[in-house]
Every structure is written in structure tokens, then in C-alpha cells.
Scaffold this motif. Sequence first.
Motif, short mmCIF file in Angstrom:
data_model
loop_
_atom_site.label_atom_id
_atom_site.label_comp_id
_atom_site.label_asym_id
_atom_site.label_seq_id
_atom_site.Cartn_x
_atom_site.Cartn_y
_atom_site.Cartn_z
N LEU A 515 0.77 -1.32 -0.06
CA LEU A 515 0.10 0.01 -0.02
C LEU A 515 0.98 1.16 0.06
N VAL A 516 1.92 1.28 0.82
CA VAL A 516 2.82 2.34 0.94
C VAL A 516 3.47 2.67 -0.57
N GLN A 517 4.04 1.83 -1.11
CA GLN A 517 4.46 1.81 -2.19
C GLN A 517 3.35 2.27 -3.23
N ALA A 518 2.52 1.83 -3.22
CA ALA A 518 1.37 2.33 -4.48
C ALA A 518 1.15 3.82 -3.85
N LEU A 553 -3.03 4.32 8.99
CA LEU A 553 -1.46 4.22 8.99
C LEU A 553 -0.99 5.61 9.33
N VAL A 554 -1.66 6.67 8.73
CA VAL A 554 -1.13 7.93 8.94
C VAL A 554 -1.49 7.98 10.60
N HIS A 555 -2.41 7.67 11.16
CA HIS A 555 -2.58 7.81 12.50
C HIS A 555 -1.63 7.15 13.16
N THR A 556 -1.59 6.09 12.96
CA THR A 556 -0.70 5.23 13.50
C THR A 556 0.90 5.72 13.54
N ALA A 557 1.12 6.15 12.35
CA ALA A 557 2.40 7.00 12.48
C ALA A 557 2.80 7.97 13.06
N ASP A 575 7.22 5.84 8.46
CA ASP A 575 7.88 6.89 8.12
C ASP A 575 7.69 7.37 6.65
N ARG A 576 7.60 6.27 5.68
CA ARG A 576 7.26 6.29 4.67
C ARG A 576 5.92 6.97 4.38
N VAL A 577 5.06 6.49 5.34
CA VAL A 577 3.78 6.78 5.02
C VAL A 577 3.48 8.20 5.31
#
Length: 596
Positions: A515-518, A553-557, A575-577
Motif C-alpha cells: 500500500l505504501v509503495q502504491a 496508517l497515518v494515524h498510527t505513524a 516513516d514512509r507513510v
Amino acid sequence: MVLHKRLNYSFDGYHVPVIPRASRSVRGRGSIRKKRDNSHIHAFEILASVAGNFLHANESSNPENTSFAKEADLFHGNNVKEKENDETGLFKGDLFTHGTCSKITTTCVPSLQGEHDNQSHIEGQGQNVLEREDGGMKRRNSNEKIIHIKGSYVGVNEPGHKVFKDCTLENNVEKPLPECRNHLDSSHGGSIARKLVNTDNDENFARCTQSNLRNKISSPPLDTPKLKDASPIASDENNSRDNSELENLQRMYPFKKRKFFNQTSSSTSDRGSQCQGVFDFSDSKVNSTIHGTGIEESSSIAGQQVHPGSKGCNVKLSIKSFKVPELFIDIPETATIGSLKRTVMEAVTTILGDELHIGILLQGKKIRDDNKTLIQTGICQDDKRHRLGFMLEPRHTRISSPSYNEDPCYLTSSPQQKLSRQSTSLMFQQGTYNVSQERSLIKIESCAEGDLKLSSSVADTSANNNMSKCRALVAVPAINMQALAVVPLRRKSGNPDFGQRRIRRPFSVLEVEALVQAVEKLGTGRWRDVKQRAFDHAKHRTYVDLKDKWKTLVHTARISPQQRRGEPVPQELLDRVLAAHAYWSQQQCKHQLKPL
DNA sequence: GTTAGGG
DNA sequence: CCCTAAC
């Protein structure tokens, strides 16, 4: 408004023939309330009948409704709109004149490729009710109707259609199939395109089966990067093409599953001419032959040694159909016949499409050792008293099985996918099922009431015409009902309108990475593209899911690691997120500011 | 049908 | 994961 009146159809279960509907696309599992991935079931058609008369839905006027061609069109970006031609309301079909227990039967009819794309029928009472007809009585009842629909497989055989092969049934769980694994595809755009391919086991099952349906003689595609090219499986997006009428209908009137152990003796007896699920191994012969009308299938048993002295002993079993547990259908009386059929289809789809595997019962005892041979388990014995039952089970029942991890089709990238899941056990009806060392045949054929015949493995495959004399309905052995009693339910008790909620499927790290990659590549706000790019074959992941996951994910990050729950996501990914999120947010702002 | 956002 | 408004 009458439009909002609902009809409750209670399905005591019906029988699904093993002849798949080859002309239909495969879809994955899905919520029953929405049109989603309905992998397995789209191999079947639903027949409903009232008092033995078919109700014909005028679906033939739209033969491309669910055709592969259409799927392909959709996949290639063509927006193919479906037209709902079902105009006949249920009230026209005289369906409720039977009160609370109409003799409506639903029948799964194998609908194979060919002219008759849609063999669905709904039987009316005394008259054929074509949907374009207006001959039925238009009645409206102020009370909700509960119509029990008894299922039966009417034994529509399509000789000459050989569809099964390879990873069907046991083969599915024993033969390593590349499609049963997820793999990464780096062919997209070079760098970071990673595609998660179908981590869903049940979909693997469907895929395997379906691809075999389509490729009668060839092996399943091996390591095909784009599985959609090798199989008719449609992407999720394709599932949303159905017209809004049906969509709304299904949304408004979701069906409900019903506790299967509610099945009473009456409902069982209502199935009428049912066998006891006894296999009659009347004959065994050396050297397997192919039934003229048989369905060829390469056997997963290959490699196993047949019991000494019995080499070549072929056991022919015909699984005529398998039973689907009782269902509830809640549908407005103004719904069309076609809608009813589709709703039933959805119901069956949901049940069957939910990560199943095959259980085998012999004389009530479950055979857990997949490595045993038929003769070792005694299946080959010429003993009518043997009761061999096939059972569709939820995957999680296999967790306790020692061979679980050996099952390639259960291999998934994310361990949590192996976790216990609620599903439904289904019973296979039985017929003759030919298993040989090299290949096995599944023959769809009618069966005499109260008995299941083992057809001899005669060289002349057409010598089994006697089967046609038999009846279609096959009973589920009584012992199987016990197994059904353990069917877990998702439906909240007491609330008949409870709609099924999709099961929670936490994202694996692998999925997160994909997902992050996409998103790094495509940005936020293009979830459909993200889905297509990275989760094209992970049918249980919708683009909404991906969007939601990104949100979390953003929240988690952003939160502290101590506050995070679930499977830990590598900080590098998080971090990538954040980086991607910041970048694309900035891009979004730029685009918004540009016009100013 | 997709997207965005609240629940 | 669901729901729904908005497009």
C-alpha cells in the motif's frame, strides 16, 4: 409504501451441483449486502420454483450481464452498464400465495458456457412466470411473508461439459498451486510497483476451480504475473457494475443467514427424494477411464501410492451437489424475479465464498489425514453401508489440523489470515466421484433416490448412461447434520435484519508495504488506482479499505509506538507513510492553489 | 462508480 | 470496517 415491504425467504438449504457455471466470472467473497466478490457461486445459477413450475427471469435478454466478456470489458476500462430487465415483481409471480411456507424451491443449475447463459428459473404456481410476462397475479399483502424455500438440485446435466480439473475438491488442498500463494509483481512501472496477489485462500479456491473450468485441459497458469489474464477472475471493480436497482435492492433488503442447526427434521424431510448420502461402491476396476459425461480432473492423489494389490482401483464418486445451509432472504415484494434470483445468488455466494475447504466424513467420522489413500480409509470398499460425506467447512477448522500448514492453498502472506474465521459449513451431496491415481472424474449425474451409485469404471465411458435414470436430489447424510450444527453465525441473534459485516482482516506488513509503495507512486486520492495497482487480486481489499488503511496508517505513524496496537508496522514503513502523506498533501494543496 | 470523511 | 454525502 409497498415498495418497502419485504418478503422473507427462508432457505432450508439447497443443493449446489458441482458443475460450475463456466460462463460466469469468478468473484471473490464479499459482503452479502453489496455486490462484491462472489467467487464461487457465480459458477452456479439459482433456480427457484413454486409448486414445481419454473419462474423464468428474463435475464437472457441481457446475456452479457455476467459474462466473461463483460468482465473483460470492464477490466479494460470500458464502462459497461448493465440493464436490469427484470420487470416482473414478485407479486406477479404468485409467490406469496402460499403463505408462510410456499413451495418455492431454489435450485442451483449448472449453467455452462453456451447459448443459454442464464438458466435461472423460478417456478411459479401453475404457470410459467416469465418476467416479461404479466400473467401472474398482482397481489400485495400487508403482512410480511415468510416463504420457506426448499432447495433442490434438479439434476440438470450438461453432458459433454467437462469442466472440473486440477485443483477442485481435494486437489485444491493438496496440489501446490502458484495462485494459492501471493506473490509480488514488480513488473509494474519498474520500481515500486508491488502487487499483492490474492492472499485470500477462499479466492484461491475459486480461482483454481474457475480457471480449471475455463481451461479444461490445461494446467492452471503458473506464476502468471497478471492472473487476470490467465483466469476469468474479475477485479473488484468489476463487481460494482451492476445496476443501481439491484444495488439498491440488495442494500435495502439484505438477506440473512440463519442458524443452520435450526434445520429440523421437517425441513430435512422436505427435501423430498433424498438419499442418505451413501456411496454404493458397486464396482471398481483397474485402469481409470473417462466418463463420457464426466468432468475430467487431474487428481491430486498423484504421487500417492495406491494400496498394494489394488493399484488402479478407481473409485468413482459423483458429488451431485452440495448443500447450502438455510438462508434468509429479505426482499420486497415488488422486487423482480431476477432480483430474487440474484439475491439468492448473493446469499449463496457469501456462504460458499468464505474460505472453504473440503471436509470428508466417512461413516460420520471425519477423515483428517489428507495423506491417506482411499483404500486406506476404506472408501474403496464395496460396502453400501459406507457413508461418505463431503463437507464445505470454514478454513479455521483446519487450523487444528496437523496438515494445515502443508496445505498450499492455505498459504498466505499474513498469518492472521489463517486465524479463525467464522464461516459456514456446508454439506456436499454425494454421487459418484471417480478418483484414480492419475486423474479423477467428477461426474454430475442424477441419482436414484435413497442411493448413490458408484459407476463402474468401464472402458466405455458412455456405459454409465444408467445414471440418467436416477433422480437428481441427493440427501445429505443425517450424520452430516451434526457437523452443520457447529456452523458459526455472524448474524446477531434476535435481529432478523442484521446485515452481515465483513470479517475483520488486519493488514499484514506485506500489504502495508504494498500500500505504501502504491501510494508513494500514485498519491492519495487515487484509491481505485492504488487498488488496481497493488491489490488487484486481493479481492477482499476494496479501494475503500485501502483508503481506510492509509488513514489509520497515518494515524498510527503519528502516535507513539506504545499506543499502537496490532501487528507492529515497521517504523520505516510508517516513516514512509508520513513522508508520502506529507508529500501528496502538499501536492494537493498546490493543485488547489494553482487556479487562484 | 469514486472519493472523502465521520462513525 | 461501515456508512454516506458529494461528486
